[in-house]
Write an enzyme that holds these catalytic residues in place. Structure first.
Site, PDB file in Angstrom:
ATOM      1  N   GLY A 291      37.731  33.279  32.218  1.00 25.58           N
ATOM      2  CA  GLY A 291      36.709  34.256  32.592  1.00 25.58           C
ATOM      3  C   GLY A 291      35.738  33.782  33.654  1.00 25.58           C
TER       4      GLY A 291
ATOM      5  N   ASN B 175      35.995  34.300  36.820  1.00 26.28           N
ATOM      6  CA  ASN B 175      35.780  35.460  37.719  1.00 26.28           C
ATOM      7  C   ASN B 175      34.888  36.499  37.053  1.00 26.28           C
ATOM      8  OD1 ASN B 175      37.265  35.416  40.400  1.00 26.28           O
ATOM      9  ND2 ASN B 175      38.856  34.651  39.012  1.00 26.28           N
TER      10      ASN B 175
ATOM     11  N   ARG C 294      48.398  40.757  31.261  1.00 27.15           N
ATOM     12  CA  ARG C 294      49.320  41.828  30.847  1.00 27.15           C
ATOM     13  C   ARG C 294      49.578  42.732  32.035  1.00 27.15           C
ATOM     14  NH1 ARG C 294      51.121  40.826  25.514  1.00 27.15           N
ATOM     15  NH2 ARG C 294      49.458  39.535  24.635  1.00 27.15           N
TER      16      ARG C 294
ATOM     17  N   ASN D 145      42.439  44.141  41.313  1.00 24.84           N
ATOM     18  CA  ASN D 145      42.916  42.880  40.751  1.00 24.84           C
ATOM     19  C   ASN D 145      42.638  41.754  41.737  1.00 24.84           C
ATOM     20  OD1 ASN D 145      44.328  41.095  38.972  1.00 24.84           O
ATOM     21  ND2 ASN D 145      46.145  41.247  40.284  1.00 24.84           N
TER      22      ASN D 145
ATOM     23  N   HIS E 169      44.233  38.050  42.856  1.00 23.02           N
ATOM     24  CA  HIS E 169      45.468  37.277  42.722  1.00 23.02           C
ATOM     25  C   HIS E 169      45.337  35.989  43.540  1.00 23.02           C
ATOM     26  CE1 HIS E 169      49.710  36.654  41.939  1.00 23.02           C
ATOM     27  NE2 HIS E 169      49.835  36.279  43.194  1.00 23.02           N
TER      28      HIS E 169
ATOM     29  N   ASP F 166      51.357  43.219  41.820  1.00 26.28           N
ATOM     30  CA  ASP F 166      50.660  42.551  42.931  1.00 26.28           C
ATOM     31  C   ASP F 166      50.998  43.160  44.301  1.00 26.28           C
ATOM     32  OD1 ASP F 166      49.529  40.794  41.066  1.00 26.28           O
ATOM     33  OD2 ASP F 166      51.207  39.409  41.204  1.00 26.28           O
TER      34      ASP F 166
ATOM     35  N   GLU G 253      37.699  32.597  45.055  1.00 26.42           N
ATOM     36  CA  GLU G 253      37.864  33.860  44.307  1.00 26.42           C
ATOM     37  C   GLU G 253      36.500  34.392  43.866  1.00 26.42           C
ATOM     38  OE1 GLU G 253      40.811  34.021  41.164  1.00 26.42           O
ATOM     39  OE2 GLU G 253      41.965  32.421  42.101  1.00 26.42           O
TER      40      GLU G 253
HETATM   41  C1  GRF Z   1      42.460  33.413  38.648  1.00 21.86           C
HETATM   42  O1  GRF Z   1      43.051  32.430  39.453  1.00 21.86           O
HETATM   43  C2  GRF Z   1      42.944  34.781  39.027  1.00 21.86           C
HETATM   44  O2  GRF Z   1      43.198  34.929  40.383  1.00 21.86           O
HETATM   45  C3  GRF Z   1      44.247  34.875  38.259  1.00 21.86           C
HETATM   46  O3  GRF Z   1      43.974  34.251  37.033  1.00 21.86           O
HETATM   47  C4  GRF Z   1      42.920  33.285  37.191  1.00 21.86           C
HETATM   48  C5  GRF Z   1      41.847  33.664  36.221  1.00 21.86           C
HETATM   49  O4  GRF Z   1      40.810  32.727  36.185  1.00 21.86           O
HETATM   50  N1  GRF Z   1      44.703  36.240  38.189  1.00 21.86           N
HETATM   51  P1  GRF Z   1      39.477  33.047  35.371  1.00 21.86           P
HETATM   52  O5  GRF Z   1      39.892  33.465  33.965  1.00 21.86           O
HETATM   53  O6  GRF Z   1      38.755  34.137  36.081  1.00 21.86           O
HETATM   54  O7  GRF Z   1      38.726  31.748  35.363  1.00 21.86           O
END
Ligand code: GRF
Length: 193
Positions: free
Chosen positions: A20, A22, A96, A112, A114, A150, A179
């Site tokens: 989590g 992000n 998922r 999303n 990625h 994606d 990110e």
């Molecule tokens: C990130 O690298 C995101 O791009 C990918 O899964 C990872 C999640 O990281 N889809 P976090 O849970 O946000 O730390």
């Protein structure tokens, strides 16, 4: 009680499965004065997702859904999202694949992030695949979600250099830092800010 006089914020739900980080960056973005979003709901398929702690810290409702039966899980998620009048869904490490029906219901409203420069390296294990292919750069992409994995319209990307001797773990770390900046920027771009 002091009423906020700012413009109405877009009600957003963030879907997570793990750490989590992000989600945390999105929450921090959402509480900034001029942010276009307010995060109203955190959804997870994993009771043990570390990121659920951010719901508690920032007092945002958390809901965990059992994915043994995906159809039932999605039905419950849809009803939760409708109850809370959610207008934007941000997938952030949600492991998922959403059903076509779910995506159709929220067309143009699901984003999303990625960890690759899409359209390269869709799916999992992106960092190792980029390194094994001797790529000079990888990075991250924020995109709209469509019914193919994606593959939806790209909103923003950030390039990250792959150094000599780079490992999947070191690259993942560098990309994750980007990110955290890219997702808020992409949301601002979607809302013309
Ligand atoms: C990130 O690298 C995101 O791009 C990918 O899964 C990872 C999640 O990281 N889809 P976090 O849970 O946000 O730390």
């Amino acid at each position: 009680m002091v009423q906020s006089t700012g413009p109405k914020k877009i009600k957003c739900s963030v879907f997570i499965s793990g750490t989590g980080s992000n989600l945390k960056s999105l929450i921090e973005f959402s509480i900034k004065k001029n942010s276009p979003i307010s995060i109203e709901l955190i959804i997870s398929d994993n009771l043990n997702a570390k990121g659920l702690k951010f719901g508690k810290i920032f007092k945002i409702s958390n809901k965990v859904f059992n994915y043994k039966n995906k159809l039932i899980a999605e039905k419950k998620i849809i009803s939760e999202i409708k109850n809370k009048k959610i207008e934007l869904i941000c997938l952030a490490g949600f492991m998922r694949i959403l059903s076509k029906n779910f995506i159709k219901k929220f067309k143009g409203k699901i984003l999303n992030i990625h960890p690759s420069l899409l359209p390269k390296y869709k799916g999992l294990n992106t960092h190792q695949r980029a390194i094994s292919n001797s790529e000079k750069y990888s990075g991250c992409t924020v995109h709209f979600v469509n019914s193919q994995l994606d593959s939806g319209k790209i909103i923003l990307q950030k390039k990250v250099k792959i150094n000599k001797g780079e490992t999947a773990a070191s690259l993942a770390k560098k990309i994750l830092i980007q990110e955290h900046k890219l997702y808020p920027k992409a949301i601002s771009k979607v809302f013309n800010l």
